[in-house]
Design an enzyme around this catalytic site. Sequence first.
Site, PDB file in Angstrom:
ATOM      1  N   ARG A   1       0.842  -1.184   0.000  1.00  0.00           N
ATOM      2  CA  ARG A   1       0.000   0.000   0.000  1.00  0.00           C
ATOM      3  C   ARG A   1       0.888   1.249   0.000  1.00  0.00           C
ATOM      4  NH1 ARG A   1      -1.909  -3.610   3.980  1.00  0.00           N
ATOM      5  NH2 ARG A   1      -3.981  -4.474   3.546  1.00  0.00           N
TER       6      ARG A   1
ATOM      7  N   LYS B   1      -1.454  -2.551   8.149  1.00  0.00           N
ATOM      8  CA  LYS B   1      -2.536  -2.069   8.999  1.00  0.00           C
ATOM      9  C   LYS B   1      -2.440  -2.700  10.383  1.00  0.00           C
ATOM     10  CE  LYS B   1      -5.899  -1.121   5.314  1.00  0.00           C
ATOM     11  NZ  LYS B   1      -7.244  -1.419   4.787  1.00  0.00           N
TER      12      LYS B   1
ATOM     13  N   HIS C   1      -2.987   2.114  -6.028  1.00  0.00           N
ATOM     14  CA  HIS C   1      -3.698   0.881  -5.680  1.00  0.00           C
ATOM     15  C   HIS C   1      -3.895   0.009  -6.921  1.00  0.00           C
ATOM     16  CE1 HIS C   1      -5.251  -0.697  -1.949  1.00  0.00           C
ATOM     17  NE2 HIS C   1      -6.236  -1.276  -2.594  1.00  0.00           N
TER      18      HIS C   1
ATOM     19  N   TYR D   1      -9.569 -11.132  -6.631  1.00  0.00           N
ATOM     20  CA  TYR D   1      -8.627 -11.209  -7.746  1.00  0.00           C
ATOM     21  C   TYR D   1      -8.824 -12.469  -8.562  1.00  0.00           C
ATOM     22  CZ  TYR D   1      -6.544  -7.325  -5.334  1.00  0.00           C
ATOM     23  OH  TYR D   1      -6.367  -6.109  -4.733  1.00  0.00           O
TER      24      TYR D   1
ATOM     25  N   HIS E   1      -3.637  -9.125   3.605  1.00  0.00           N
ATOM     26  CA  HIS E   1      -5.077  -9.185   3.845  1.00  0.00           C
ATOM     27  C   HIS E   1      -5.368 -10.032   5.083  1.00  0.00           C
ATOM     28  CE1 HIS E   1      -6.216  -8.319  -0.626  1.00  0.00           C
ATOM     29  NE2 HIS E   1      -6.034  -7.217   0.065  1.00  0.00           N
TER      30      HIS E   1
ATOM     31  N   ARG F   1      -1.134  -2.357  -7.102  1.00  0.00           N
ATOM     32  CA  ARG F   1      -1.380  -3.440  -6.144  1.00  0.00           C
ATOM     33  C   ARG F   1      -2.314  -4.475  -6.759  1.00  0.00           C
ATOM     34  NH1 ARG F   1      -1.383  -4.471  -0.502  1.00  0.00           N
ATOM     35  NH2 ARG F   1      -3.360  -5.115   0.412  1.00  0.00           N
TER      36      ARG F   1
END
Length: 319
Positions: free
Chosen positions: A170, A194, A265, A300, A291, A268
């Site tokens: 990210r 995150k 993004h 995806y 994730h 990504r």
Amino acid sequence: MDVDVVGEAVGEPEPLPPALTDPLEDYLRELRLRRGLSPHTLRAYRTDLIGLLTHLAGRGVLDLAEVDLRDLRGWLAAQQAAGRARTTLQRRSAAVHGFFRWAEQTGRLSRDPSAALRSPRPHRRLPATLSQVEAVQLLDDALAVAREEDGPVGLRDVALLEVLYATGVRVAELCGLDTADVDRDRGVLRVFGKGAKERSVPVGRPALVAVDTWLARGRPSLAVPASGSALFVGERGGRLDPRVVRRIVHRALRMVDGAPDLGPHGLRHAMATHLLEGGADLRSVQEMLGHASLATTQIYTHVTDERLRSAYLQAHPRA
């Protein structure tokens, strides 16, 4: 204070009563200290929950203990009627669930009024992405520009584009990288994602070469004492700002004929899609992207399935 039908303040808002705001501040403090959420995520939680509390106060509900399921459904229904996107409703509903669940668990409420609250399921849209040919052209064009300009900024831009596509990190993760996070022996980057969760992400040789070139010939020209250990720095020497990264990516994408203007993004998305198209397993891609849920990564597979179907329809004589 006037309140619109969505429960958001119109004009100069009146202060909310402490019986509503004190629990909110405690909750946000808990998220920051115990879960390590980023300032951006905390601002999103605050905005969503202030919207709810403003809605409640405008209808005479001035204490959390007075909130019931009907109040929450009315708030959500008003937003839906005002045309809020399904993804927005889903996010705000999740914020409310977390807040009231925490209030019950910490003894501030005897019951969770949001337990039965449901929000519309968001549509799963296929993310736009680059083809492999477009991705290669993007990086080749950026390298050509850097060679022509022969300056530190061009070398930096090539390196960050290579890293974004090679690793799928990210933008905030990219800007947070330090020079020590590049492990050349193992061929990985140490990334803090995150919730301050650390992961190691494989990085290809072209990206490593671009990073080493930037560190040897570019960064010394821009670095200042305030740069610290930042891997990527701006023209004034400070740690690179995510907004600058977005401008760099948009500018590079405009050089590729027919490429969608995706932003960082999009690189990504491209990395994940191209890995799956090349035979990578879903669990590995999930770990690389950071994730928390495999369901997030599964979007995806829809992209690759759609491309396979498109190729089939174009090529098969009896499609």
